[in-house]
Design an enzyme around this catalytic site. Sequence first.
Site, PDB file in Angstrom:
ATOM      1  N   LEU A  91       0.869  -1.170   0.000  1.00 56.87           N
ATOM      2  CA  LEU A  91       0.000   0.000   0.000  1.00 56.87           C
ATOM      3  C   LEU A  91       0.904   1.217   0.000  1.00 56.87           C
ATOM      4  O   LEU A  91       1.985   1.191   0.594  1.00 56.87           O
ATOM      5  CB  LEU A  91      -0.895   0.022   1.247  1.00 56.87           C
ATOM      6  CG  LEU A  91      -1.922  -1.103   1.416  1.00 56.87           C
ATOM      7  CD1 LEU A  91      -2.674  -0.920   2.733  1.00 56.87           C
ATOM      8  CD2 LEU A  91      -2.903  -1.122   0.253  1.00 56.87           C
ATOM      9  N   ASP A  92       0.476   2.293  -0.658  1.00 52.66           N
ATOM     10  CA  ASP A  92       1.248   3.523  -0.597  1.00 52.66           C
ATOM     11  C   ASP A  92       1.460   3.912   0.856  1.00 52.66           C
ATOM     12  O   ASP A  92       0.632   3.617   1.732  1.00 52.66           O
ATOM     13  CB  ASP A  92       0.507   4.665  -1.308  1.00 52.66           C
ATOM     14  CG  ASP A  92       0.394   4.439  -2.806  1.00 52.66           C
ATOM     15  OD1 ASP A  92       1.195   3.654  -3.350  1.00 52.66           O
ATOM     16  OD2 ASP A  92      -0.489   5.056  -3.421  1.00 52.66           O
ATOM     17  N   LYS A  93       2.543   4.599   1.113  1.00 50.50           N
ATOM     18  CA  LYS A  93       2.872   5.008   2.479  1.00 50.50           C
ATOM     19  C   LYS A  93       1.701   5.711   3.154  1.00 50.50           C
ATOM     20  O   LYS A  93       1.387   5.460   4.325  1.00 50.50           O
ATOM     21  CB  LYS A  93       4.099   5.921   2.466  1.00 50.50           C
ATOM     22  CG  LYS A  93       4.526   6.423   3.836  1.00 50.50           C
ATOM     23  CD  LYS A  93       5.769   7.298   3.734  1.00 50.50           C
ATOM     24  CE  LYS A  93       6.192   7.818   5.102  1.00 50.50           C
ATOM     25  NZ  LYS A  93       7.404   8.672   5.021  1.00 50.50           N
TER      26      LYS A  93
END
Length: 330
Positions: free
Chosen positions: A145-147
């Site tokens: 997942l994106d940060k």
Amino acid sequence: MNFDDDCAVTEPLRIHVGAAGPRLDKTLADACPTLSRARLQALIADGAVTLNGIVLANGSAKAVAGDYEIAVPPIASATPVPQSIPLVVLYEDDDLIVIDKPAGMAAHPAPGTPDGTLVNALLHHCGASLSGIGGVARPGIVHRLDKDTSGVMVAAKSDRAHSGLSRLFAAHDIERTYIALTRGAPSPARGRIETLIGRSASDRKKMAVLKSGGRNAITDYLVQARFAVPAKAGAAPLAARVACTLHTGRTHQIRVHLASKGSPILGDATYGSGSPAVSVRAAIAQSGLTRQALHASVLGFVHPVTGAPLRFETPLPADMACLESILAAL
């Protein structure tokens, strides 16, 4: 062809190609022997190679004459260290662990994020049981997942689980639903977005919908709620809650797809072109949201070792829940 200064130490690397040649990756590897062809292929895929300022995306294309620049990122530590970082564990057995990742936590170490990542936390929590298939920098990691995206993630604790989960993700045999709060609402209220997604030609750090090249990307979406709908007949809402189901897993896929429909995710500094209405901006400020309003709410799959069906669903985190509540009252 020639390159100025030592390729091993110059960043960015600048290479001049005087005449057309064979494949781009081979041409650059021949010009700079300190970078392997495989390394150059990865850099090209990451959008780190430009020709006369234009980002290149196809390492198999023929090299043409011109001035190439290669942005080589700094070398990160090869071995992440265990860190005592709290995790919200939704499920765990001998083969895998499912967590609810908070916004602000990167999946694994990378340039600019050397520690404080999910990998660092998992190394402390799982110890030697974490799968090593992902390599020393990404043990156990099978998807990301994106940060600044929150939500459900699974990591492998055994090599057999890692292999099985990787096959499921590669075959897109995974249930993945995300909740986004958007500027306006995509139209129609339900639909499928199917495009090619690849590196932006104008900004190598961004992804974009492409007419050619890139990889096929499919997102189904459903507008679940509309907020601040003007009284005028047919007027578009100022914001919406949108459920997105992934059928592929391209980098920034939902963020790019919703932006391509004219309804970027609220708080998305990268893809949120244009500004929300004044009342929506005030709602964002009041809620304390400081990232894209995107949450991976559902993850479902068949356990790669036991064959048991597993499905996990988590509610919106506090910042998104607060923003939704404020938007609903507009």
